[in-house]
Design a protein around this motif. Structure first.
Motif, PDB file in Angstrom:
ATOM      1  N   ALA A 185       0.839  -1.184   0.000  1.00 15.59           N
ATOM      2  CA  ALA A 185       0.000   0.000   0.000  1.00 15.59           C
ATOM      3  C   ALA A 185       0.879   1.240   0.000  1.00 15.59           C
ATOM      4  N   LYS A 186       0.423   2.288  -0.707  1.00 13.13           N
ATOM      5  CA  LYS A 186       1.189   3.526  -0.727  1.00 13.13           C
ATOM      6  C   LYS A 186       0.385   4.628  -0.058  1.00 13.13           C
ATOM      7  N   VAL A 187       1.091   5.628   0.446  1.00 12.28           N
ATOM      8  CA  VAL A 187       0.464   6.736   1.156  1.00 12.28           C
ATOM      9  C   VAL A 187       0.029   7.783   0.135  1.00 12.28           C
ATOM     10  N   VAL A 188      -1.217   8.197   0.222  1.00 15.71           N
ATOM     11  CA  VAL A 188      -1.745   9.245  -0.647  1.00 15.71           C
ATOM     12  C   VAL A 188      -1.678  10.554   0.129  1.00 15.71           C
ATOM     13  N   THR A 189      -1.104  11.590  -0.512  1.00 13.79           N
ATOM     14  CA  THR A 189      -0.969  12.894   0.131  1.00 13.79           C
ATOM     15  C   THR A 189      -1.712  13.948  -0.667  1.00 13.79           C
ATOM     16  N   ASP A 190      -2.059  15.046   0.013  1.00 10.24           N
ATOM     17  CA  ASP A 190      -2.681  16.150  -0.707  1.00 10.24           C
ATOM     18  C   ASP A 190      -1.592  17.094  -1.210  1.00 10.24           C
ATOM     19  N   SER A 191      -2.006  18.246  -1.766  1.00 11.42           N
ATOM     20  CA  SER A 191      -1.045  19.151  -2.390  1.00 11.42           C
ATOM     21  C   SER A 191      -0.054  19.755  -1.391  1.00 11.42           C
ATOM     22  N   GLN A 192      -0.437  19.836  -0.101  1.00 14.88           N
ATOM     23  CA  GLN A 192       0.478  20.368   0.906  1.00 14.88           C
ATOM     24  C   GLN A 192       1.425  19.304   1.449  1.00 14.88           C
ATOM     25  N   GLY A 193       1.189  18.057   1.110  1.00 17.57           N
ATOM     26  CA  GLY A 193       2.033  16.976   1.607  1.00 17.57           C
ATOM     27  C   GLY A 193       1.477  16.285   2.832  1.00 17.57           C
ATOM     28  N   THR A 194       0.245  16.611   3.201  1.00 18.50           N
ATOM     29  CA  THR A 194      -0.385  15.963   4.352  1.00 18.50           C
ATOM     30  C   THR A 194      -0.820  14.553   3.955  1.00 18.50           C
ATOM     31  N   GLU A 195      -0.454  13.578   4.779  1.00 16.50           N
ATOM     32  CA  GLU A 195      -0.822  12.189   4.497  1.00 16.50           C
ATOM     33  C   GLU A 195      -2.308  11.981   4.770  1.00 16.50           C
ATOM     34  N   LEU A 196      -3.018  11.451   3.762  1.00 14.49           N
ATOM     35  CA  LEU A 196      -4.467  11.291   3.894  1.00 14.49           C
ATOM     36  C   LEU A 196      -4.862   9.858   4.232  1.00 14.49           C
ATOM     37  N   PHE A 197      -4.452   8.906   3.401  1.00 15.55           N
ATOM     38  CA  PHE A 197      -4.828   7.513   3.617  1.00 15.55           C
ATOM     39  C   PHE A 197      -3.885   6.607   2.843  1.00 15.55           C
ATOM     40  N   LEU A 198      -4.019   5.288   3.080  1.00 10.62           N
ATOM     41  CA  LEU A 198      -3.248   4.297   2.350  1.00 10.62           C
ATOM     42  C   LEU A 198      -4.097   3.750   1.211  1.00 10.62           C
ATOM     43  N   GLU A 199      -3.452   3.550   0.058  1.00 10.41           N
ATOM     44  CA  GLU A 199      -4.158   3.094  -1.126  1.00 10.41           C
ATOM     45  C   GLU A 199      -3.456   1.863  -1.680  1.00 10.41           C
ATOM     46  N   TYR A 200      -4.249   0.876  -2.124  1.00  4.96           N
ATOM     47  CA  TYR A 200      -3.705  -0.330  -2.745  1.00  4.96           C
ATOM     48  C   TYR A 200      -4.570  -0.688  -3.934  1.00  4.96           C
TER      49      TYR A 200
END
Length: 69
Positions: free
Chosen positions: A46-61
């Motif tokens: 799973a990889k970490v999805v971040t928003d434009s500011q670099g804040t980690e939102l959730f894990l995606e697979y």
């Protein structure tokens, strides 16, 4: 509990040649294109999805959300 004690002494040469067979395997990476950039990631993780500011939102697979961070 530990195994049986050795029946005889193992020579230094035999010990070192046996240990020399242990090798570290290189990490396998897969290349994917995201937003025009080539991104390398480890397969089946799973990889970490971040928003434009670099804040980690959730894990995606495989394109699906699997966990919150």
């Amino acid at each position: 509990m530990a195994g049986n004690p050795p029946k005889r002494k193992v020579s230094r040469s035999n010990t070192r040649s046996r240990r020399a067979q242990w090798k570290a395997a290189p990490i396998t990476l897969t290349a994917t294109v995201e937003n025009g950039k080539t991104v390398y990631s480890r397969p089946h993780q799973a990889k970490v999805v971040t928003d434009s500011q670099g804040t980690e939102l959730f894990l995606e697979y495989k394109g699906r959300k699997v966990a919150d961070v």
